[in-house]
Design a protein around this motif. Sequence first.
Motif, PDB file in Angstrom:
ATOM      1  N   THR A   1       0.816  -1.225   0.000  1.00 51.49           N
ATOM      2  CA  THR A   1       0.000   0.000   0.000  1.00 51.49           C
ATOM      3  C   THR A   1       0.844   1.268   0.000  1.00 51.49           C
ATOM      4  N   THR A   2       1.901   1.274  -0.797  1.00 49.76           N
ATOM      5  CA  THR A   2       2.709   2.477  -0.982  1.00 49.76           C
ATOM      6  C   THR A   2       2.739   2.833  -2.461  1.00 49.76           C
ATOM      7  N   TRP A   3       3.019   4.110  -2.716  1.00 48.42           N
ATOM      8  CA  TRP A   3       3.123   4.586  -4.107  1.00 48.42           C
ATOM      9  C   TRP A   3       4.047   5.795  -4.116  1.00 48.42           C
ATOM     10  N   PRO A   4       4.935   5.932  -5.106  1.00 48.26           N
ATOM     11  CA  PRO A   4       5.078   5.137  -6.333  1.00 48.26           C
ATOM     12  C   PRO A   4       5.859   3.832  -6.155  1.00 48.26           C
ATOM     13  N   LEU A   5       6.572   3.660  -5.025  1.00 46.52           N
ATOM     14  CA  LEU A   5       7.283   2.403  -4.823  1.00 46.52           C
ATOM     15  C   LEU A   5       6.309   1.300  -4.454  1.00 46.52           C
ATOM     16  N   MET A   6       6.686   0.088  -4.815  1.00 46.86           N
ATOM     17  CA  MET A   6       5.871  -1.079  -4.499  1.00 46.86           C
ATOM     18  C   MET A   6       6.781  -2.107  -3.851  1.00 46.86           C
ATOM     19  N   ASP A   7       6.527  -2.392  -2.590  1.00 49.80           N
ATOM     20  CA  ASP A   7       7.397  -3.295  -1.837  1.00 49.80           C
ATOM     21  C   ASP A   7       8.837  -2.790  -1.837  1.00 49.80           C
ATOM     22  N   GLY A   8       8.959  -1.446  -1.846  1.00 48.28           N
ATOM     23  CA  GLY A   8      10.281  -0.842  -1.791  1.00 48.28           C
ATOM     24  C   GLY A   8      10.967  -0.700  -3.132  1.00 48.28           C
ATOM     25  N   HIS A   9      10.276  -1.034  -4.220  1.00 47.05           N
ATOM     26  CA  HIS A   9      10.877  -0.993  -5.554  1.00 47.05           C
ATOM     27  C   HIS A   9       9.926  -0.316  -6.535  1.00 47.05           C
TER      28      HIS A   9
ATOM     29  N   VAL B   1      11.920  -9.820 -10.178  1.00 48.73           N
ATOM     30  CA  VAL B   1      11.252 -10.758 -11.093  1.00 48.73           C
ATOM     31  C   VAL B   1      10.896 -12.055 -10.383  1.00 48.73           C
ATOM     32  N   GLN B   2      11.784 -12.524  -9.482  1.00 50.94           N
ATOM     33  CA  GLN B   2      11.503 -13.786  -8.805  1.00 50.94           C
ATOM     34  C   GLN B   2      10.247 -13.710  -7.939  1.00 50.94           C
ATOM     35  N   ASN B   3       9.925 -12.505  -7.458  1.00 51.19           N
ATOM     36  CA  ASN B   3       8.685 -12.329  -6.697  1.00 51.19           C
ATOM     37  C   ASN B   3       7.472 -12.196  -7.609  1.00 51.19           C
ATOM     38  N   LEU B   4       7.676 -11.551  -8.757  1.00 45.31           N
ATOM     39  CA  LEU B   4       6.583 -11.395  -9.718  1.00 45.31           C
ATOM     40  C   LEU B   4       6.201 -12.732 -10.345  1.00 45.31           C
ATOM     41  N   LEU B   5       7.167 -13.628 -10.476  1.00 47.47           N
ATOM     42  CA  LEU B   5       6.933 -14.932 -11.113  1.00 47.47           C
ATOM     43  C   LEU B   5       7.129 -16.063 -10.111  1.00 47.47           C
ATOM     44  N   LEU B   6       6.613 -15.848  -8.914  1.00 49.27           N
ATOM     45  CA  LEU B   6       6.797 -16.801  -7.821  1.00 49.27           C
ATOM     46  C   LEU B   6       6.086 -18.125  -8.063  1.00 49.27           C
ATOM     47  N   LEU B   7       4.900 -18.065  -8.633  1.00 51.87           N
ATOM     48  CA  LEU B   7       4.088 -19.265  -8.823  1.00 51.87           C
ATOM     49  C   LEU B   7       4.454 -19.988 -10.118  1.00 51.87           C
ATOM     50  N   GLN B   8       4.223 -21.285 -10.122  1.00 52.41           N
ATOM     51  CA  GLN B   8       4.437 -22.095 -11.321  1.00 52.41           C
ATOM     52  C   GLN B   8       3.156 -22.845 -11.656  1.00 52.41           C
ATOM     53  N   PRO B   9       2.802 -22.951 -12.955  1.00 54.66           N
ATOM     54  CA  PRO B   9       3.470 -22.316 -14.092  1.00 54.66           C
ATOM     55  C   PRO B   9       3.351 -20.789 -14.052  1.00 54.66           C
ATOM     56  N   ALA B  10       4.185 -20.122 -14.811  1.00 51.04           N
ATOM     57  CA  ALA B  10       4.351 -18.674 -14.704  1.00 51.04           C
ATOM     58  C   ALA B  10       3.059 -17.898 -14.959  1.00 51.04           C
ATOM     59  N   TRP B  11       2.172 -18.402 -15.836  1.00 49.86           N
ATOM     60  CA  TRP B  11       0.965 -17.657 -16.184  1.00 49.86           C
ATOM     61  C   TRP B  11       0.059 -17.430 -14.976  1.00 49.86           C
ATOM     62  N   ARG B  12       0.166 -18.320 -13.969  1.00 46.27           N
ATOM     63  CA  ARG B  12      -0.699 -18.182 -12.790  1.00 46.27           C
ATOM     64  C   ARG B  12      -0.446 -16.877 -12.043  1.00 46.27           C
ATOM     65  N   ASN B  13       0.785 -16.359 -12.141  1.00 49.81           N
ATOM     66  CA  ASN B  13       1.116 -15.132 -11.422  1.00 49.81           C
ATOM     67  C   ASN B  13       0.266 -13.951 -11.871  1.00 49.81           C
ATOM     68  N   PHE B  14      -0.138 -13.951 -13.142  1.00 45.89           N
ATOM     69  CA  PHE B  14      -0.912 -12.826 -13.679  1.00 45.89           C
ATOM     70  C   PHE B  14      -2.365 -12.833 -13.194  1.00 45.89           C
ATOM     71  N   PHE B  15      -2.761 -13.923 -12.525  1.00 48.83           N
ATOM     72  CA  PHE B  15      -4.128 -14.040 -12.039  1.00 48.83           C
ATOM     73  C   PHE B  15      -4.214 -14.380 -10.545  1.00 48.83           C
ATOM     74  N   GLU B  16      -3.144 -14.924  -9.978  1.00 43.91           N
ATOM     75  CA  GLU B  16      -3.218 -15.440  -8.614  1.00 43.91           C
ATOM     76  C   GLU B  16      -2.176 -14.855  -7.668  1.00 43.91           C
ATOM     77  N   ASN B  17      -1.157 -14.216  -8.174  1.00 43.02           N
ATOM     78  CA  ASN B  17      -0.120 -13.611  -7.349  1.00 43.02           C
ATOM     79  C   ASN B  17      -0.504 -12.151  -7.082  1.00 43.02           C
ATOM     80  N   ALA B  18      -0.829 -11.827  -5.833  1.00 44.05           N
ATOM     81  CA  ALA B  18      -1.312 -10.475  -5.502  1.00 44.05           C
ATOM     82  C   ALA B  18      -0.304  -9.401  -5.911  1.00 44.05           C
ATOM     83  N   LEU B  19       0.988  -9.683  -5.760  1.00 42.68           N
ATOM     84  CA  LEU B  19       2.009  -8.712  -6.145  1.00 42.68           C
ATOM     85  C   LEU B  19       1.962  -8.449  -7.644  1.00 42.68           C
ATOM     86  N   THR B  20       1.929  -9.504  -8.424  1.00 43.02           N
ATOM     87  CA  THR B  20       1.939  -9.369  -9.882  1.00 43.02           C
ATOM     88  C   THR B  20       0.660  -8.714 -10.391  1.00 43.02           C
TER      89      THR B  20
END
Length: 357
Positions: free
Chosen positions: A239-247, A252-271
């Motif tokens: 809940t910060t802006w413009p930084l997100m989780d300090g960045h 990338v490893q946090n954005l693509l944490l779930l496998q297979p990778a496509w799930r991150n675009f629908f199930e990973n709150a960060l992504t």
Amino acid sequence: MALDHAATTGAIADVAATPADRMKPVRLWLYAVAAMIVLMVVVGGATRLTESGLSITEWQPVTGALPPLSEEAWQSEFEKYRQIPQYQQINRGMSLEQFKYIFWWEWGHRLLGRLIGFVFLLPFLFFLWRGLIDRALGVKLGGLFVLGGLQGAVGWWMVASGLVNRVEVSQYRLATHLTLACLILAATVAVAVSLKPLAARQAVPQWLRGYSRLLLGIVVLQIFLGGLVAGLDAGLTYTTWPLMDGHMVPPVQNLLLLQPAWRNFFENALTVQFDHRLVAYLLLALAIGNWLSARRVHGAVAKRALLILALVCTQAFLGIVTLINQVPIDIALAHQFGATIVLIAATVNVVRIHQSA
């Protein structure tokens, strides 16, 4: 002499009764339906934010229009709610009065859907009877009615996903339900606007017509992503802006944490939240580009482009305020309402530009 005067008066009346004038009641009716759909989207947002959507555990399109009318009926509804995971894992110990609060939100949401159906169908049949709706328009309006019925089924499909093995509805189904509502809204507005010819045509470059469609498409995409954010409660994290989780750009490893990778675009709150931010920046850039381009055309095209830019800026501001304040219901609903207004403005822009062709 009197006959000549009567004939002249009749001729003037015939000239005044242009097709555009004849269609005014139809346009006003469609605008009223569109306004009700906007209200439906906002009430749906409130239902989600108050966690009320699972309070009615059955789909009864006809008998469900009546709320519980006795203490026994209320106890019966409450007992059904007690059987689902949301009550057992989150709301155990809820009182009947607390249940009634969430019940009324969901019941009101469903009642509004039924009212929209009636407000659409009855005037539609009346205008058909009066001969104001020709075959082509009738097909379009009939399609809208079918989509409205489908939306009701999609709404129950969404609710059903939260009744077993989950404490909330599927974010996939929530985003689908929201996006379909907004597509119906855009289609309703488009039909209504198309029934009023332009007062004066403007020469609009072909590429600007394509640009208007792109802008509208990105608005719809952003609404879909907003549905995913809501479904995952992603607005309550990072809940910060413009930084997100300090960045500015999370690892990338946090954005693509779930496998297979496509799930991150629908199930990973960060992504999902990061995608929503990126598309917001893209939409703002497109709105600025649209305004700078439309200024060369001048007239109504430029005015609409400036309005769209102002609305997108306001919507971006509301999104940021919603996020950093951890989704207060009043600001969050203003943000959801803003999305429908941006969608309407972008839709009107597309229709008017293509009428100039």
